[in-house]
Design an enzyme around this catalytic site. Structure first.
Site, PDB file in Angstrom:
ATOM      1  N   GLY A  46       0.840  -1.195   0.000  1.00  0.00           N
ATOM      2  CA  GLY A  46       0.000   0.000   0.000  1.00  0.00           C
ATOM      3  C   GLY A  46       0.869   1.236   0.000  1.00  0.00           C
ATOM      4  O   GLY A  46       1.995   1.216   0.503  1.00  0.00           O
ATOM      5  N   GLN A  51       2.783   9.960   1.327  1.00  0.00           N
ATOM      6  CA  GLN A  51       4.080   9.276   1.437  1.00  0.00           C
ATOM      7  C   GLN A  51       5.031   9.627   0.291  1.00  0.00           C
ATOM      8  O   GLN A  51       6.216   9.289   0.346  1.00  0.00           O
ATOM      9  CB  GLN A  51       3.894   7.760   1.484  1.00  0.00           C
ATOM     10  N   CYS A  93       5.465  -0.031   7.580  1.00  0.00           N
ATOM     11  CA  CYS A  93       5.132   1.137   6.769  1.00  0.00           C
ATOM     12  C   CYS A  93       6.372   1.561   5.994  1.00  0.00           C
ATOM     13  O   CYS A  93       7.458   1.620   6.568  1.00  0.00           O
ATOM     14  CB  CYS A  93       4.664   2.272   7.680  1.00  0.00           C
ATOM     15  N   LEU A  94       6.207   1.846   4.696  1.00  0.00           N
ATOM     16  CA  LEU A  94       7.357   2.251   3.874  1.00  0.00           C
ATOM     17  C   LEU A  94       7.980   3.546   4.388  1.00  0.00           C
ATOM     18  O   LEU A  94       9.144   3.812   4.124  1.00  0.00           O
ATOM     19  CB  LEU A  94       6.931   2.428   2.409  1.00  0.00           C
ATOM     20  N   HIS A 135      -4.767   1.128   7.120  1.00  0.00           N
ATOM     21  CA  HIS A 135      -3.456   1.762   7.256  1.00  0.00           C
ATOM     22  C   HIS A 135      -3.332   2.954   6.292  1.00  0.00           C
ATOM     23  O   HIS A 135      -2.885   4.033   6.683  1.00  0.00           O
ATOM     24  CB  HIS A 135      -2.361   0.714   6.983  1.00  0.00           C
ATOM     25  N   HIS A 139      -3.156   7.166   6.779  1.00  0.00           N
ATOM     26  CA  HIS A 139      -2.163   8.076   6.194  1.00  0.00           C
ATOM     27  C   HIS A 139      -2.846   9.347   5.682  1.00  0.00           C
ATOM     28  O   HIS A 139      -2.312  10.446   5.826  1.00  0.00           O
ATOM     29  CB  HIS A 139      -1.442   7.417   5.011  1.00  0.00           C
TER      30      HIS A 139
HETATM   31 NI    NI Z   1       2.333   3.317   5.766  1.00  0.00          NI
END
Ligand code: NI
Length: 171
Positions: A46, A51, A93-94, A135, A139
């Site tokens: 995701g 992000q 999470c990235l 998630h 964000h």
């Molecule tokens: Ni994330």
């Protein structure tokens, strides 16, 4: 085009994103394609627009991580309208690489939002897809999974990240 994934500490990650207002445009289609490409390059399931530094209510999810095109989901201006059950499972999470923790999430969710053309869509999800939807929608509200942890655990991780930042190992 690959975007750089912004990491914890960037204000955009903790800022509620603005709704998408222009649908069915080449720019929106390109952005969605680039988000999938960026997510796959980083081996994520995701990715939310904040992000990559874009504060818009847009996220992509693919729980097959690029293996099955039928698993691609695009969430635009999404909101969760139904939550059922509760499952605790490990989550990462990235934007917070290297840290994975157990997070409680609803087992099943129904999400309502828009597709790229601006049509209303309703998506139901279970298991990993349900977790990913929750998630990613977090964000869009400026919420990171750390906020679902105990204050003790959250502070411990933040201290570790601050050490990495100081050491120049967080970029
Ligand atoms: Ni994330």
């Amino acid at each position: 085009m690959l975007y750089k994934v912004v990491k914890w500490g960037a204000p955009v990650l903790e800022t509620p994103a603005k709704p998408v207002t222009n649908f069915d445009t080449p720019a929106l289609r390109q952005l969605v394609e680039d988000m999938f490409e960026t997510m796959y390059a980083n081996k994520g399931v995701g990715l939310a627009a904040p992000q990559i530094g874009i504060s818009e209510r847009l996220a992509v999810v693919d729980t097959s991580a690029g293996e099955d095109p039928a698993m691609r989901r695009v969430l635009i201006n999404p909101s969760i309208t139904i939550r059922e059950g509760r499952i605790v499972d490990e989550e990462g999470c990235l934007s917070i690489p290297g840290f994975r923790e157990n997070v409680a999430r609803a087992a099943t969710v129904v999400v309502e939002g828009k597709d790229i053309e601006g049509n209303n869509v309703r998506l139901e999800a279970q298991e990993l897809m349900s977790r990913a939807f929750q998630h990613e929608i977090d964000h869009l509200d400026g919420i990171l999974f750390l906020q679902h942890l105990s204050p003790l655990k959250r502070d411990l991780i933040k201290r570790k990240i601050k050490k990495l930042i100081k050491a120049g190992e967080w970029e």
